[in-house]
Motif scaffolding. Structure first.
Motif, short mmCIF file in Angstrom:
data_model
loop_
_atom_site.label_atom_id
_atom_site.label_comp_id
_atom_site.label_asym_id
_atom_site.label_seq_id
_atom_site.Cartn_x
_atom_site.Cartn_y
_atom_site.Cartn_z
N VAL A 377 0.86 -1.20 0.00
CA VAL A 377 0.00 0.00 0.00
C VAL A 377 0.89 1.24 0.00
O VAL A 377 1.86 1.32 0.77
N PHE A 409 -6.96 -2.62 5.83
CA PHE A 409 -8.17 -2.92 5.05
C PHE A 409 -8.07 -2.44 3.59
O PHE A 409 -9.10 -2.24 2.95
N SER A 410 -6.83 -2.24 3.12
CA SER A 410 -6.66 -1.80 1.72
C SER A 410 -6.02 -2.90 0.88
O SER A 410 -5.13 -3.61 1.38
N PRO A 411 -6.44 -3.01 -0.34
CA PRO A 411 -5.82 -4.02 -1.20
C PRO A 411 -4.43 -3.56 -1.66
O PRO A 411 -4.16 -2.35 -1.71
N SER A 414 -3.12 -0.09 -3.71
CA SER A 414 -3.97 1.10 -3.47
C SER A 414 -3.18 2.15 -2.68
O SER A 414 -2.08 1.88 -2.20
N ASP A 433 -8.62 5.96 2.51
CA ASP A 433 -8.11 4.75 1.84
C ASP A 433 -9.00 4.37 0.66
O ASP A 433 -10.08 4.94 0.48
N GLY A 435 -9.94 1.17 0.26
CA GLY A 435 -10.11 -0.22 0.66
C GLY A 435 -11.53 -0.73 0.60
O GLY A 435 -12.37 -0.24 -0.17
N LEU A 436 -11.80 -1.69 1.51
CA LEU A 436 -13.09 -2.39 1.55
C LEU A 436 -14.30 -1.49 1.75
O LEU A 436 -15.37 -1.74 1.25
N GLY A 491 -13.93 2.87 -0.43
CA GLY A 491 -12.95 3.28 0.57
C GLY A 491 -13.56 4.08 1.71
O GLY A 491 -14.77 4.34 1.71
#
Ligand code: ADP
Length: 504
Positions: A377, A409-411, A414, A433, A435-436, A491
């Motif tokens: 990340v 919680f970020s891929p 990203s 973020d 993320g999810l 995000g």
């Protein structure tokens, strides 16, 4: 000696020539005028009466007492002023003042009548006199237990008692010997959901359990038999439907007539039970959270101790690594729990000073850079000139939590963006973020202790759900806030708002 009549009361001091009383040996030799003046100044009402004749004279207090300051009392009979005065109250004196036995006069209680017709209780003392051609000297004193005063005082007292009674948070019900409510305060009416005026006369058991109690016999049906006891929890069936857990205390009370009754105090247990449930949940969650790393540590160490794994081998080093990481997690967890406890007790000392917002964000990014690299990340800090008032260590602690979560919680691939901007007297430090995201119905609860998004794989992410609760507590301790916005799959943005530092 011919009788001489004193001048009427209205003229003030009667004729000074009048002989009020013969001067006796050892008494001051006062002029008649001085004696009249003394009588006029006396604290009691004084009337001079001649048998069968209208009043001879009344002093100033008498005129005030009978409400006739400007009305002539002359021409009126003593019995007009005090109709309850019987002839024998006067005639019974029978003797003259010279008769030493009767010097003290005779006292009775009579009803006095004022000029406006109102009555008052009066203590009346009748003495025999020969002064100024009178037969009797009548002293009248209004009894200060006048019914109107009493009533006013009683009403004020009752009002005060009612205010106190109704400001009690606890419900109070009086129950008579027949088991019916005789009185109840506002809190009791609210607890049982009945109008206060409907309480008196309602059977206690129906107030408690409604009209259809399924228990037969019901142990709470006879309040007198329970006097002296405290019973908890009791399920109160409310008028409006539903139940309420309460604690009831019953104390024996004897009424004015000696009849037995009870006073019941009702205490709403909802909050206490909720706190107890929270405490139980907390204990079980904390135990669970502590047990997980402890189990890992114990497992790894027992394998090594038993010689099942060679500490120098690859597997052995992994065991040692697991034990070390788990003990670090345990220690972090304990720190977090202690932090939370201190925050709740308001015992986290802050050393507030002027801080550069970018420096704080950069410090947090630096602390999390290792896991960002591991997770692939990118951390991006937007430079700015904003200054905040904060405890640098604690503010960085909050930001590390936010950036750490964002990374968690970020891929991979990203970006997490750290920025600050001024809004009024606040500086908003944001962590965004890609993320999810967090479902909107869970955004509010992630700030609660041990709260994690349902179904999220946070256990893998090594969290206990305490970070945001601590971060929010710290933000508030700064006089700031911590809020979140999020869109599932797109995000989240967490914003720490802190007081802006004043311009230099
Ligand atoms: P934890 O130690 O479990 O991360 P936190 O209190 O920091 O505890 O976070 C609570 C929960 O909020 C997390 O477990 C996660 O479910 C959710 N959460 C926090 N930050 C994010 C984020 N940036 N993206 C998605 N979910 C998040």
């Amino acid at each position: 000696m011919p009788r001489r009549t004193p001048a009427p009361y209205a003229s003030g001091v009667p004729d000074p020539a009048l002989q009020l009383s013969p001067s006796a040996g050892g008494r001051p030799d006062l002029e008649a005028a001085e004696l009249w003046q003394l009588l006029d100044d006396a604290p009691s009402a004084v009337l001079l009466v001649r048998s069968g004749h209208p009043l001879l004279w009344a002093n100033a207090p008498a005129r005030t007492l009978f409400g006739s300051a400007d009305l002539a009392l002359t021409g009126r009979l003593l019995t007009d002023l005090m109709p309850t005065l019987k002839p024998e109250d006067l005639a019974g004196q029978g003797r003259r003042a010279t008769d030493r036995e009767h010097v003290g006069g005779r006292r009775t209680v009579q009803a006095g009548v004022r000029a406006d017709g109102t009555r008052f209780p009066a203590e009346v003392t009748v003495s025999v006199t020969s002064a100024a051609g009178a037969d009797f000297l009548v002293l009248v004193r209004e009894l200060d237990t006048g019914p109107s005063d009493d009533q006013a005082e009683l009403a004020a007292l009752r009002e005060r008692t009612d205010v106190v009674f109704d400001s009690l948070a606890e419900g109070v019900l009086g129950i008579d010997g027949s088991g019916a409510v005789s009185f109840g305060n506002l809190a009791a009416a609210q607890l049982v959901q009945r109008r206060r005026t409907d309480l008196p006369g309602t059977p206690w058991h129906s107030v408690l359990h409604g009209d259809r109690c399924t228990l037969d016999p019901c142990a709470l049906a006879d309040p007198l038999a329970l006097a002296g006891q405290t019973i908890s929890p009791v399920e109160l069936r409310r008028r409006g439907g539903g139940t309420l857990p309460v604690e009831i205390s019953l104390r024996m009370l004897r009424g004015g007539d000696g009849a037995p009754g009870v006073v019941v105090t009702l205490h709403d247990l909802t909050e206490r039970l909720r706190m107890e449930q929270l405490k139980d949940e907390l204990v079980s969650t904390v135990s669970h959270e502590l047990r997980t790393p402890l189990t890992s540590i114990r497992g790894s160490l027992s394998l090594l101790r038993a010689g099942a794994v060679d500490p120098g081998s690859e597997q052995g080093r992994r065991m040692i690594e697991i034990a070390t990481t788990s003990s670090e997690r345990l220690s972090r967890l304990l720190d977090d729990i202690l932090d939370l406890g201190r925050l709740q007790a308001g015992k986290v000392p802050l050393s507030i000073s002027r801080q550069n917002a970018t420096t704080l964000l950069a410090a947090a990014a630096q602390a999390v850079s290792g896991s960002a690299v591991t997770g692939g990340v990118l951390l991006r800090t937007v430079e700015n000139e904003e200054r905040v008032m904060a405890d640098a260590d604690r503010a960085v602690q909050v930001l590390i939590n936010l950036v750490g979560n964002a990374v968690k919680f970020s891929p991979p691939g990203s970006t997490v963006t750290l920025a600050a901007r001024r809004e009024g007297d606040r500086v908003l430090l944001s962590v965004t973020d890609e993320g999810l995201g967090i479902p909107s119905d869970q955004l509010g609860r992630i700030f609660n202790r041990f709260a994690q998004v349902d179904g999220s794989d946070t256990r893998e992410h090594d969290g206990a759900g305490l970070g945001l609760a601590i971060a929010q507590g710290l933000a508030e301790q700064h006089g700031g806030t911590l809020t979140a916005t999020s869109e599932l799959g797109t995000g989240s943005t967490f914003v720490l708002s802190l007081p802006a530092a004043p311009a230099r």
